[in-house]
Design a protein around this motif. Sequence first.
Motif, PDB file in Angstrom:
ATOM      1  N   GLY A 165       0.841  -1.204   0.000  1.00 18.88           N
ATOM      2  CA  GLY A 165       0.000   0.000   0.000  1.00 18.88           C
ATOM      3  C   GLY A 165       0.869   1.244   0.000  1.00 18.88           C
ATOM      4  O   GLY A 165       1.930   1.277   0.624  1.00 18.88           O
ATOM      5  N   ASP A 188      -1.029  -4.683   4.178  1.00 17.57           N
ATOM      6  CA  ASP A 188      -1.460  -3.426   3.551  1.00 17.57           C
ATOM      7  C   ASP A 188      -1.042  -3.528   2.088  1.00 17.57           C
ATOM      8  O   ASP A 188       0.157  -3.444   1.774  1.00 17.57           O
ATOM      9  N   THR A 216      -2.667   3.525   1.515  1.00 16.26           N
ATOM     10  CA  THR A 216      -3.161   2.812   2.695  1.00 16.26           C
ATOM     11  C   THR A 216      -2.757   3.487   4.003  1.00 16.26           C
ATOM     12  O   THR A 216      -3.329   3.207   5.046  1.00 16.26           O
ATOM     13  N   ILE A 269      -6.108  -3.330   3.936  1.00 16.24           N
ATOM     14  CA  ILE A 269      -5.369  -2.728   5.049  1.00 16.24           C
ATOM     15  C   ILE A 269      -5.537  -3.633   6.264  1.00 16.24           C
ATOM     16  O   ILE A 269      -6.662  -3.950   6.659  1.00 16.24           O
ATOM     17  N   LEU A 296      -7.914   6.053  -0.527  1.00 16.64           N
ATOM     18  CA  LEU A 296      -8.061   4.591  -0.610  1.00 16.64           C
ATOM     19  C   LEU A 296      -8.255   4.158  -2.063  1.00 16.64           C
ATOM     20  O   LEU A 296      -7.622   3.205  -2.523  1.00 16.64           O
TER      21      LEU A 296
END
Length: 445
Positions: free
Chosen positions: A72, A378, A132, A413, A127
């Motif tokens: 992320g 994530d 993240t 996440i 998002l």
Amino acid sequence: VRGFVHLEVLIETQILLPRWIIPVEPARVTLVEHALVIEESRIAALLPMTEARIRYPTAAEVSLPEHVLIPGLVNLHCHAAMVLMRGLSDDTPLMTWLNDHIWPAEAKHVDAEFVHDGTLLAMAEMLSAGITTVNDMYWYPSSGGRAALRAGMRAALSINIIEFPSRYAANVDEYFAKGLAARSEFAGEPLLGFTLGPHAPYTISDATFRRVVTLAEELDVPIHTHLHETQAEIEGSLKEHRVRPLERLANLGVVSPRLISVHSVHMDASEIDYCARNGVHVAHCPTSNLKLASGIAPIAAMQKAGINVGIGTDGAASNNRLDMMAETRLATLLAKCTAGDPTVMAAHEAIAAATINGARALGWADRIGSLLPGKDADLTAVRLDDLSVQPLYQPASHLINAAGRAQVSDVWIRGRRVVESHQVLTVDRQEVLAKARYWQARLAG
Ligand SMILES: [Zn+2]
């Protein structure tokens, strides 16, 4: 009972089967025919697909046949709630922007509700763009924290300090007290952490900086501050303190591995060297720096000196997108051009800047920023079957140079899927849209 518990664990196991995986650690690697296994909130394994199916026969399979899976994205500097001031005042220099537009609007409108609603809108945008984690600096961190928990997004919130009174706090003591209260409110919450956020050298006194350093050591948290953003900031410091801001902060004990120096546009060679030797992290926000005509941070020189450079969008009032893919691409182009060297900040290095480098700056590299087993899950999946990314020789290159946030399709996440097939699952679109329009009417009125 034991069997039941075991079954429950198995149900929570997911095998992600993307076409490519860029784990970031080890560096410069693109895996094919590999699977990533999520058990509860963690990455349990990263292994060949065939092996994954043998080892986890009952796990739920998530097919991602045209996707590249990456850690992320970590937005290392943002003022999330300022998204409600997106486009309110463009085309002005920093001090005019702050003094004549942003600060008056904040004084009039910003309260706990504004921050909650703005942060939720910003997080929905982030998002869906594969971000993240956000390192956020704003008033009412308690409202920001509640919005983050609703969105299911990871956030470092700031104990926000500025020397002048606001609706949020009357004086420095109250800023510290309110920030600490928010930190206590979210103690033990795995998605949330805190930094100390003294706004900038020109809005913080020596005594307050000393207090920030003491408290940061006591709490063991980073210090997140704007530094060397404009030439005017440096001239003001020379006039008032007879030294440049970095030297002043060094004398006050602020310059250490705890420091996340945001912007760092105007840094000479000796300052870059000093920051490298003292373990300073830089949050590079190139769009904001260009839009406010502050300059271009010398990040190629910083990285060469060994400084950890992460990427941030800054707030949407000075960007006006919360788009880490666009921000990272711009960072690479500027770094190449200012260094006069196209080999600088190659694709894999750029992906690292947008992920693990941000995690390192926050002190969270043991938890996020790469796809090492044991870290929190994530994850961001980017779909690479659009015509705009054909043909496809190297996914890492396309992620930085050709793809965009519209191609981010799925996000997890702590193992929870928060975006599925481009839809943000945790935020109600109609609610956020209504709130955005409500605040727009108030701010425009
Ligand atoms: Zn900022």
